[in-house]
Design a protein around this motif. Structure first.
Motif, PDB file in Angstrom:
ATOM      1  N   GLY A   1      67.753  25.455  50.363  1.00 48.00           N
ATOM      2  CA  GLY A   1      66.976  26.679  50.229  1.00 48.00           C
ATOM      3  C   GLY A   1      65.638  26.476  49.540  1.00 48.00           C
ATOM      4  O   GLY A   1      64.954  27.429  49.182  1.00 48.00           O
ATOM      5  N   ILE A   2      65.259  25.209  49.378  1.00 43.28           N
ATOM      6  CA  ILE A   2      63.931  24.916  48.835  1.00 43.28           C
ATOM      7  C   ILE A   2      62.938  24.998  49.990  1.00 43.28           C
ATOM      8  O   ILE A   2      63.004  24.208  50.935  1.00 43.28           O
ATOM      9  N   ARG A   3      62.061  25.978  49.929  1.00 44.59           N
ATOM     10  CA  ARG A   3      61.148  26.225  51.048  1.00 44.59           C
ATOM     11  C   ARG A   3      59.705  25.952  50.686  1.00 44.59           C
ATOM     12  O   ARG A   3      58.851  25.866  51.563  1.00 44.59           O
ATOM     13  N   GLY A   4      59.422  25.877  49.402  1.00 44.14           N
ATOM     14  CA  GLY A   4      58.053  25.622  48.965  1.00 44.14           C
ATOM     15  C   GLY A   4      57.926  24.213  48.424  1.00 44.14           C
ATOM     16  O   GLY A   4      58.502  23.878  47.389  1.00 44.14           O
ATOM     17  N   ASP A  17      66.735  27.103  36.324  1.00 44.77           N
ATOM     18  CA  ASP A  17      68.136  26.815  36.654  1.00 44.77           C
ATOM     19  C   ASP A  17      68.303  26.008  37.936  1.00 44.77           C
ATOM     20  O   ASP A  17      69.414  25.625  38.279  1.00 44.77           O
ATOM     21  N   GLN A  18      67.231  25.750  38.656  1.00 43.98           N
ATOM     22  CA  GLN A  18      67.320  24.976  39.897  1.00 43.98           C
ATOM     23  C   GLN A  18      66.871  23.529  39.722  1.00 43.98           C
ATOM     24  O   GLN A  18      67.062  22.695  40.613  1.00 43.98           O
ATOM     25  N   VAL A  19      66.302  23.245  38.545  1.00 43.10           N
ATOM     26  CA  VAL A  19      65.670  21.938  38.330  1.00 43.10           C
ATOM     27  C   VAL A  19      66.641  20.769  38.505  1.00 43.10           C
ATOM     28  O   VAL A  19      66.355  19.825  39.254  1.00 43.10           O
ATOM     29  N   GLU A  20      67.766  20.824  37.836  1.00 43.57           N
ATOM     30  CA  GLU A  20      68.658  19.655  37.827  1.00 43.57           C
ATOM     31  C   GLU A  20      69.224  19.351  39.210  1.00 43.57           C
ATOM     32  O   GLU A  20      69.354  18.194  39.593  1.00 43.57           O
ATOM     33  N   GLU A  21      69.553  20.393  39.961  1.00 42.16           N
ATOM     34  CA  GLU A  21      70.091  20.152  41.309  1.00 42.16           C
ATOM     35  C   GLU A  21      69.035  19.544  42.220  1.00 42.16           C
ATOM     36  O   GLU A  21      69.357  18.710  43.077  1.00 42.16           O
ATOM     37  N   VAL A  22      67.800  19.975  42.047  1.00 41.26           N
ATOM     38  CA  VAL A  22      66.713  19.410  42.850  1.00 41.26           C
ATOM     39  C   VAL A  22      66.528  17.931  42.503  1.00 41.26           C
ATOM     40  O   VAL A  22      66.421  17.074  43.390  1.00 41.26           O
ATOM     41  N   ILE A  23      66.564  17.621  41.223  1.00 41.22           N
ATOM     42  CA  ILE A  23      66.423  16.224  40.791  1.00 41.22           C
ATOM     43  C   ILE A  23      67.568  15.372  41.352  1.00 41.22           C
ATOM     44  O   ILE A  23      67.345  14.283  41.888  1.00 41.22           O
ATOM     45  N   GLU A  24      68.784  15.876  41.238  1.00 40.76           N
ATOM     46  CA  GLU A  24      69.947  15.128  41.762  1.00 40.76           C
ATOM     47  C   GLU A  24      69.801  14.870  43.261  1.00 40.76           C
ATOM     48  O   GLU A  24      70.097  13.789  43.755  1.00 40.76           O
ATOM     49  N   LYS A  25      69.356  15.886  43.974  1.00 43.64           N
ATOM     50  CA  LYS A  25      69.222  15.753  45.422  1.00 43.64           C
ATOM     51  C   LYS A  25      68.153  14.730  45.785  1.00 43.64           C
ATOM     52  O   LYS A  25      68.341  13.910  46.691  1.00 43.64           O
ATOM     53  N   ALA A  81      67.478  31.383  45.949  1.00 40.94           N
ATOM     54  CA  ALA A  81      68.028  32.535  45.223  1.00 40.94           C
ATOM     55  C   ALA A  81      68.637  33.546  46.194  1.00 40.94           C
ATOM     56  O   ALA A  81      69.721  34.079  45.942  1.00 40.94           O
ATOM     57  N   ASP A  82      67.967  33.770  47.322  1.00 39.75           N
ATOM     58  CA  ASP A  82      68.513  34.673  48.350  1.00 39.75           C
ATOM     59  C   ASP A  82      69.820  34.121  48.915  1.00 39.75           C
ATOM     60  O   ASP A  82      70.779  34.855  49.121  1.00 39.75           O
ATOM     61  N   MET A  83      69.832  32.820  49.172  1.00 37.10           N
ATOM     62  CA  MET A  83      71.030  32.198  49.738  1.00 37.10           C
ATOM     63  C   MET A  83      72.209  32.324  48.790  1.00 37.10           C
ATOM     64  O   MET A  83      73.331  32.612  49.208  1.00 37.10           O
ATOM     65  N   SER A  84      71.976  32.127  47.492  1.00 37.95           N
ATOM     66  CA  SER A  84      73.100  32.139  46.555  1.00 37.95           C
ATOM     67  C   SER A  84      73.540  33.551  46.193  1.00 37.95           C
ATOM     68  O   SER A  84      74.646  33.747  45.707  1.00 37.95           O
ATOM     69  N   SER A  85      72.691  34.551  46.446  1.00 37.79           N
ATOM     70  CA  SER A  85      73.120  35.931  46.190  1.00 37.79           C
ATOM     71  C   SER A  85      73.664  36.587  47.452  1.00 37.79           C
ATOM     72  O   SER A  85      74.230  37.666  47.413  1.00 37.79           O
ATOM     73  N   ALA A  86      73.532  35.914  48.607  1.00 31.92           N
ATOM     74  CA  ALA A  86      74.037  36.472  49.862  1.00 31.92           C
ATOM     75  C   ALA A  86      75.547  36.662  49.779  1.00 31.92           C
ATOM     76  O   ALA A  86      76.263  35.789  49.321  1.00 31.92           O
ATOM     77  N   GLY A  87      76.013  37.835  50.187  1.00 32.70           N
ATOM     78  CA  GLY A  87      77.445  38.098  50.163  1.00 32.70           C
ATOM     79  C   GLY A  87      77.897  38.725  48.860  1.00 32.70           C
ATOM     80  O   GLY A  87      78.897  39.422  48.825  1.00 32.70           O
ATOM     81  N   SER A  88      77.158  38.511  47.776  1.00 33.28           N
ATOM     82  CA  SER A  88      77.532  39.185  46.534  1.00 33.28           C
ATOM     83  C   SER A  88      76.924  40.583  46.535  1.00 33.28           C
ATOM     84  O   SER A  88      75.896  40.831  47.157  1.00 33.28           O
ATOM     85  N   SER A  89      77.580  41.529  45.843  1.00 34.27           N
ATOM     86  CA  SER A  89      77.135  42.914  45.914  1.00 34.27           C
ATOM     87  C   SER A  89      76.025  43.205  44.917  1.00 34.27           C
ATOM     88  O   SER A  89      75.424  44.272  44.946  1.00 34.27           O
TER      89      SER A  89
END
Ligand code: ATP
Ligand code: GLN
Length: 146
Positions: free
Chosen positions: A41-44, A86-94, A137-145
């Motif tokens: 979901g990283i688009r930029g 909150d997205q930094v570490e996952e981006v670095i790992e990837k 952020a949109d992807m991870s909130s999709a499906g949650s109310s």
């Protein structure tokens, strides 16, 4: 190739809401890194062709690839990705997962605090400007109310 992880991060100083992950990588690994980031979901992302020297000392790739040296500089690609904290570490790992060969010249990642993000089209600032429609952020909130 065994998987390695970035070691435990320190508290980010100076603290900011957004950080720029600046990665200097092997050019031929960029398609793999970009598509993995897109899937998260990283688009930029901003990408530049750069040249530099480090431990590789300006020497050419051992495997051919598209890299070459000129004036003792090695051709690299710089990827700049601004994300929320909150997205930094996952981006670095990837990035590590996709860019690593285990050989000298795999590159380096710099983490830079970003004071603000401003969307030129709308003048929005901060989280509104940093969020991208259909992004992480949109992807991870999709499906949650909420
Ligand atoms: P919009 O008006 O919807 O924001 P835009 O075309 O004006 O659209 P973007 O497409 O979002 O703006 O971004 C323009 C350029 O800015 C991109 O091509 C990219 O280089 C860079 N960019 C955007 N967001 C980021 C980011 N989070 N991290 C790094 N670079 C980014
Ligand atoms: N953090 C943004 C979002 O969740 C994505 C940022 C980026 O694509 N670089 O929408």
């Amino acid at each position: 190739l065994p998987i390695i992880r970035a070691h435990n991060p320190p508290d980010y100083i100076p603290e900011a809401n957004f950080y720029k992950v600046e990665a200097i990588l092997r050019p031929w690994r960029i398609p793999q890194v970009s598509s993995a980031l897109l899937k998260m979901g990283i688009r930029g992302v901003t990408i530049s062709d750069v040249r530099g020297f480090g431990s590789q000392g300006g020497s050419t790739e051992r495997q051919a690839g598209s890299e070459f040296s000129e004036d003792n500089l090695v051709v690299k690609v710089k990827m700049e990705i601004v994300v929320s904290k909150d997205q930094v570490e996952e981006v670095i790992e990837k990035i590590i997962e996709e860019a690593r060969t285990g050989e000298i010249g795999d590159g380096k990642i710099f983490l830079v605090p970003v004071s603000d993000v401003i969307r030129v089209r709308t003048g929005e600032r901060g989280e509104k400007a940093e969020r991208m429609t259909g992004g992480w952020a949109d992807m991870s909130s999709a499906g949650s109310s909420t």
